[in-house]
Design a protein around this motif. Structure first.
Motif, PDB file in Angstrom:
ATOM      1  N   GLU A 136       0.836  -1.210   0.000  1.00  0.00           N
ATOM      2  CA  GLU A 136       0.000   0.000   0.000  1.00  0.00           C
ATOM      3  C   GLU A 136       0.869   1.258   0.000  1.00  0.00           C
ATOM      4  N   LYS A 137       1.925   1.268   0.811  1.00  0.00           N
ATOM      5  CA  LYS A 137       2.802   2.446   0.858  1.00  0.00           C
ATOM      6  C   LYS A 137       3.486   2.680  -0.487  1.00  0.00           C
ATOM      7  N   GLU A 138       3.924   1.602  -1.125  1.00  0.00           N
ATOM      8  CA  GLU A 138       4.549   1.740  -2.443  1.00  0.00           C
ATOM      9  C   GLU A 138       3.555   2.308  -3.453  1.00  0.00           C
ATOM     10  N   HIS A 139       2.323   1.814  -3.413  1.00  0.00           N
ATOM     11  CA  HIS A 139       1.280   2.298  -4.319  1.00  0.00           C
ATOM     12  C   HIS A 139       1.056   3.797  -4.140  1.00  0.00           C
ATOM     13  N   PHE A 140       0.894   4.244  -2.906  1.00  0.00           N
ATOM     14  CA  PHE A 140       0.603   5.659  -2.669  1.00  0.00           C
ATOM     15  C   PHE A 140       1.827   6.543  -2.869  1.00  0.00           C
ATOM     16  N   THR A 141       3.004   6.006  -2.682  1.00  0.00           N
ATOM     17  CA  THR A 141       4.221   6.769  -2.963  1.00  0.00           C
ATOM     18  C   THR A 141       4.292   7.071  -4.461  1.00  0.00           C
ATOM     19  N   LYS A 142       3.946   6.080  -5.293  1.00  0.00           N
ATOM     20  CA  LYS A 142       3.917   6.291  -6.747  1.00  0.00           C
ATOM     21  C   LYS A 142       2.794   7.251  -7.129  1.00  0.00           C
ATOM     22  N   GLU A 164      -5.537   8.204   6.627  1.00  0.00           N
ATOM     23  CA  GLU A 164      -4.279   8.549   7.301  1.00  0.00           C
ATOM     24  C   GLU A 164      -3.155   8.857   6.304  1.00  0.00           C
ATOM     25  N   ILE A 165      -3.510   9.064   5.050  1.00  0.00           N
ATOM     26  CA  ILE A 165      -2.529   9.399   4.023  1.00  0.00           C
ATOM     27  C   ILE A 165      -2.563  10.901   3.787  1.00  0.00           C
ATOM     28  N   THR A 166      -1.390  11.502   3.688  1.00  0.00           N
ATOM     29  CA  THR A 166      -1.278  12.889   3.243  1.00  0.00           C
ATOM     30  C   THR A 166      -0.525  12.845   1.921  1.00  0.00           C
ATOM     31  N   CYS A 167      -1.216  13.235   0.853  1.00  0.00           N
ATOM     32  CA  CYS A 167      -0.690  13.138  -0.513  1.00  0.00           C
ATOM     33  C   CYS A 167      -0.554  14.546  -1.085  1.00  0.00           C
ATOM     34  N   LYS A 168       0.674  14.937  -1.381  1.00  0.00           N
ATOM     35  CA  LYS A 168       0.944  16.269  -1.948  1.00  0.00           C
ATOM     36  C   LYS A 168       0.327  17.361  -1.081  1.00  0.00           C
ATOM     37  N   GLY A 169       0.418  17.182   0.231  1.00  0.00           N
ATOM     38  CA  GLY A 169      -0.089  18.177   1.178  1.00  0.00           C
ATOM     39  C   GLY A 169      -1.559  18.051   1.527  1.00  0.00           C
ATOM     40  N   GLY A 181       5.853  10.637  -4.750  1.00  0.00           N
ATOM     41  CA  GLY A 181       6.822  10.681  -3.666  1.00  0.00           C
ATOM     42  C   GLY A 181       6.511  11.678  -2.569  1.00  0.00           C
ATOM     43  N   GLN A 182       5.499  12.513  -2.762  1.00  0.00           N
ATOM     44  CA  GLN A 182       5.122  13.515  -1.763  1.00  0.00           C
ATOM     45  C   GLN A 182       4.011  12.960  -0.883  1.00  0.00           C
ATOM     46  N   VAL A 183       4.366  12.002  -0.040  1.00  0.00           N
ATOM     47  CA  VAL A 183       3.357  11.311   0.757  1.00  0.00           C
ATOM     48  C   VAL A 183       3.873  11.064   2.166  1.00  0.00           C
ATOM     49  N   SER A 184       2.943  11.093   3.111  1.00  0.00           N
ATOM     50  CA  SER A 184       3.268  10.677   4.479  1.00  0.00           C
ATOM     51  C   SER A 184       2.088   9.865   4.998  1.00  0.00           C
ATOM     52  N   PHE A 185       2.393   9.012   5.963  1.00  0.00           N
ATOM     53  CA  PHE A 185       1.394   8.101   6.507  1.00  0.00           C
ATOM     54  C   PHE A 185       1.250   8.350   7.997  1.00  0.00           C
ATOM     55  N   GLY A 186      -0.002   8.521   8.454  1.00  0.00           N
ATOM     56  CA  GLY A 186      -0.265   8.764   9.865  1.00  0.00           C
ATOM     57  C   GLY A 186      -0.067   7.516  10.714  1.00  0.00           C
ATOM     58  N   ASP A 187      -0.103   7.715  12.021  1.00  0.00           N
ATOM     59  CA  ASP A 187       0.114   6.617  12.974  1.00  0.00           C
ATOM     60  C   ASP A 187      -0.915   5.505  12.855  1.00  0.00           C
ATOM     61  N   LYS A 242      -4.542  15.921   3.178  1.00  0.00           N
ATOM     62  CA  LYS A 242      -4.809  14.778   4.054  1.00  0.00           C
ATOM     63  C   LYS A 242      -6.072  14.065   3.585  1.00  0.00           C
ATOM     64  N   GLY A 243      -5.982  12.742   3.511  1.00  0.00           N
ATOM     65  CA  GLY A 243      -7.135  11.927   3.116  1.00  0.00           C
ATOM     66  C   GLY A 243      -7.692  12.282   1.748  1.00  0.00           C
ATOM     67  N   PRO A 244      -6.854  12.277   0.708  1.00  0.00           N
ATOM     68  CA  PRO A 244      -7.342  12.712  -0.607  1.00  0.00           C
ATOM     69  C   PRO A 244      -8.436  11.822  -1.199  1.00  0.00           C
ATOM     70  N   TYR A 245      -8.589  10.617  -0.702  1.00  0.00           N
ATOM     71  CA  TYR A 245      -9.601   9.710  -1.233  1.00  0.00           C
ATOM     72  C   TYR A 245     -10.847   9.664  -0.350  1.00  0.00           C
ATOM     73  N   CYS A 246     -10.880  10.494   0.666  1.00  0.00           N
ATOM     74  CA  CYS A 246     -12.041  10.561   1.554  1.00  0.00           C
ATOM     75  C   CYS A 246     -13.099  11.475   0.937  1.00  0.00           C
ATOM     76  N   THR A 247     -14.359  11.126   1.205  1.00  0.00           N
ATOM     77  CA  THR A 247     -15.491  11.922   0.716  1.00  0.00           C
ATOM     78  C   THR A 247     -16.453  12.127   1.886  1.00  0.00           C
ATOM     79  N   ASP A 248     -17.618  12.669   1.599  1.00  0.00           N
ATOM     80  CA  ASP A 248     -18.617  12.815   2.654  1.00  0.00           C
ATOM     81  C   ASP A 248     -19.166  11.462   3.094  1.00  0.00           C
TER      82      ASP A 248
END
Length: 158
Positions: free
Chosen positions: A35-41, A73-78, A45-51, A80-86
Protein backbone atom coordinates in the motif's frame (compact mmCIF):
# COMPACT_ATOMS: atom_id res chain seq x y z
CA UNK A 1 -23.39 -23.60 -36.72
CA UNK A 2 -24.44 -20.56 -34.67
CA UNK A 3 -25.31 -22.69 -31.65
CA UNK A 4 -21.95 -24.48 -31.85
CA UNK A 5 -20.18 -21.11 -31.84
CA UNK A 6 -22.19 -20.00 -28.81
CA UNK A 7 -21.33 -23.21 -26.96
CA UNK A 8 -17.61 -22.75 -27.73
CA UNK A 9 -17.70 -19.10 -26.56
CA UNK A 10 -19.47 -20.12 -23.34
CA UNK A 11 -16.84 -22.79 -22.66
CA UNK A 12 -14.04 -20.32 -23.25
CA UNK A 13 -15.72 -17.85 -20.88
CA UNK A 14 -16.09 -20.45 -18.13
CA UNK A 15 -12.45 -21.48 -18.46
CA UNK A 16 -10.83 -18.03 -18.78
CA UNK A 17 -12.96 -15.91 -16.42
CA UNK A 18 -12.23 -17.86 -13.20
CA UNK A 19 -8.51 -17.63 -13.95
CA UNK A 20 -8.81 -13.86 -14.39
CA UNK A 21 -10.72 -13.49 -11.12
CA UNK A 22 -8.14 -15.61 -9.30
CA UNK A 23 -5.31 -13.43 -10.61
CA UNK A 24 -6.94 -10.41 -8.96
CA UNK A 25 -6.88 -12.25 -5.62
CA UNK A 26 -3.13 -12.50 -5.19
CA UNK A 27 -1.52 -13.17 -1.82
CA UNK A 28 0.74 -10.38 -0.56
CA UNK A 29 3.60 -10.96 1.84
CA UNK A 30 3.48 -7.40 3.21
CA UNK A 31 0.29 -5.43 2.48
CA UNK A 32 1.54 -2.37 4.38
CA UNK A 33 4.63 -2.12 2.14
CA UNK A 34 2.44 -2.80 -0.92
CA UNK A 35 0.00 0.00 0.00
CA UNK A 36 2.80 2.45 0.86
CA UNK A 37 4.55 1.74 -2.44
CA UNK A 38 1.28 2.30 -4.32
CA UNK A 39 0.60 5.66 -2.67
CA UNK A 40 4.22 6.77 -2.96
CA UNK A 41 3.92 6.29 -6.75
CA UNK A 42 0.44 7.85 -6.89
CA UNK A 43 1.56 10.92 -4.94
CA UNK A 44 4.84 11.34 -6.85
CA UNK A 45 6.82 10.68 -3.67
CA UNK A 46 5.12 13.52 -1.76
CA UNK A 47 3.36 11.31 0.76
CA UNK A 48 3.27 10.68 4.48
CA UNK A 49 1.39 8.10 6.51
CA UNK A 50 -0.27 8.76 9.86
CA UNK A 51 0.11 6.62 12.97
CA UNK A 52 -3.18 4.82 12.30
CA UNK A 53 -2.55 4.05 8.61
CA UNK A 54 -2.15 0.33 9.35
CA UNK A 55 -3.78 -1.52 12.25
CA UNK A 56 -2.82 -5.09 13.07
CA UNK A 57 -5.58 -7.15 14.69
CA UNK A 58 -7.25 -10.52 14.29
CA UNK A 59 -10.48 -9.56 12.50
CA UNK A 60 -11.63 -13.09 11.60
CA UNK A 61 -11.10 -14.88 14.92
CA UNK A 62 -8.49 -17.35 13.64
CA UNK A 63 -5.64 -16.19 15.96
CA UNK A 64 -3.58 -14.88 12.99
CA UNK A 65 -2.90 -11.14 12.90
CA UNK A 66 -4.74 -9.41 10.06
CA UNK A 67 -4.21 -5.85 8.77
CA UNK A 68 -6.62 -2.97 8.23
CA UNK A 69 -5.42 -0.03 6.09
CA UNK A 70 -7.03 3.39 6.67
CA UNK A 71 -6.54 5.62 3.61
CA UNK A 72 -7.72 8.60 5.66
CA UNK A 73 -4.28 8.55 7.30
CA UNK A 74 -2.53 9.40 4.02
CA UNK A 75 -1.28 12.89 3.24
CA UNK A 76 -0.69 13.14 -0.51
CA UNK A 77 0.94 16.27 -1.95
CA UNK A 78 -0.09 18.18 1.18
CA UNK A 79 -3.72 16.98 1.14
CA UNK A 80 -4.81 14.78 4.05
CA UNK A 81 -7.14 11.93 3.12
CA UNK A 82 -7.34 12.71 -0.61
CA UNK A 83 -9.60 9.71 -1.23
CA UNK A 84 -12.04 10.56 1.55
CA UNK A 85 -15.49 11.92 0.72
CA UNK A 86 -18.62 12.82 2.65
CA UNK A 87 -19.21 9.03 2.75
CA UNK A 88 -16.01 8.41 4.71
CA UNK A 89 -12.58 7.11 3.83
CA UNK A 90 -11.53 3.89 2.09
CA UNK A 91 -10.43 1.08 4.42
CA UNK A 92 -8.80 -2.06 3.01
CA UNK A 93 -9.14 -5.29 4.98
CA UNK A 94 -6.41 -7.93 4.64
CA UNK A 95 -6.69 -11.39 6.20
CA UNK A 96 -3.57 -13.37 7.11
CA UNK A 97 -3.98 -16.77 5.46
CA UNK A 98 -2.59 -20.03 6.81
CA UNK A 99 -0.58 -20.61 3.63
CA UNK A 100 1.40 -17.47 4.45
CA UNK A 101 0.85 -13.92 3.35
CA UNK A 102 -2.26 -11.76 3.24
CA UNK A 103 -5.35 -11.64 1.05
CA UNK A 104 -7.39 -8.46 0.59
CA UNK A 105 -10.98 -9.44 1.32
CA UNK A 106 -12.79 -6.10 1.30
CA UNK A 107 -12.60 -2.39 0.70
CA UNK A 108 -15.17 -0.21 2.41
CA UNK A 109 -15.88 3.53 2.37
CA UNK A 110 -16.53 4.17 6.08
CA UNK A 111 -16.23 6.83 8.77
CA UNK A 112 -14.53 4.34 11.08
CA UNK A 113 -15.19 1.13 12.95
CA UNK A 114 -15.24 -0.40 16.40
CA UNK A 115 -13.96 -3.90 17.01
CA UNK A 116 -16.09 -5.45 19.76
CA UNK A 117 -17.04 -8.83 21.17
CA UNK A 118 -20.55 -10.18 20.56
CA UNK A 119 -21.66 -13.66 21.59
CA UNK A 120 -18.07 -14.82 22.02
CA UNK A 121 -16.80 -13.58 18.66
CA UNK A 122 -15.10 -10.34 17.70
CA UNK A 123 -17.09 -8.32 15.15
CA UNK A 124 -16.62 -5.07 13.26
CA UNK A 125 -19.20 -2.33 13.75
CA UNK A 126 -18.63 -0.06 10.77
CA UNK A 127 -19.94 3.49 10.83
CA UNK A 128 -21.10 4.37 7.33
CA UNK A 129 -23.07 6.97 5.40
CA UNK A 130 -26.83 6.74 6.16
CA UNK A 131 -27.69 5.66 2.60
CA UNK A 132 -26.08 2.27 3.31
CA UNK A 133 -29.04 1.69 5.65
CA UNK A 134 -31.52 3.06 3.09
CA UNK A 135 -31.80 6.44 4.85
CA UNK A 136 -31.34 9.88 3.34
CA UNK A 137 -29.91 11.54 6.45
CA UNK A 138 -29.55 11.45 10.18
CA UNK A 139 -27.05 9.50 12.23
CA UNK A 140 -24.47 7.32 10.51
CA UNK A 141 -25.51 3.82 9.60
CA UNK A 142 -23.94 1.09 11.76
CA UNK A 143 -23.34 -2.19 9.99
CA UNK A 144 -22.13 -5.06 12.14
CA UNK A 145 -20.17 -7.75 10.31
CA UNK A 146 -18.38 -10.88 11.32
CA UNK A 147 -15.45 -11.96 9.23
CA UNK A 148 -15.64 -15.70 8.58
CA UNK A 149 -12.52 -16.98 6.91
CA UNK A 150 -12.13 -14.52 4.05
CA UNK A 151 -15.74 -13.27 3.80
CA UNK A 152 -17.68 -10.46 5.45
CA UNK A 153 -21.01 -11.69 6.83
CA UNK A 154 -23.48 -8.94 7.73
CA UNK A 155 -25.09 -9.51 11.12
CA UNK A 156 -27.13 -6.32 11.41
CA UNK A 157 -27.76 -2.80 10.11
CA UNK A 158 -29.12 0.09 12.11
Amino acid sequence: MKSLLIVILNLITFVIMPATALAQQSILQDPVAFEKEHFTKTCDGQVSFGDHFATEQDINNDTLTDIVINEGEITCKGEKGPYCTDEGCPYNFYVHVAEGGYLMIATAQIYGYDFIQRFGNMVLVMKMHPHFCDRTGGDPCEITVRVRGVKFVTISKK
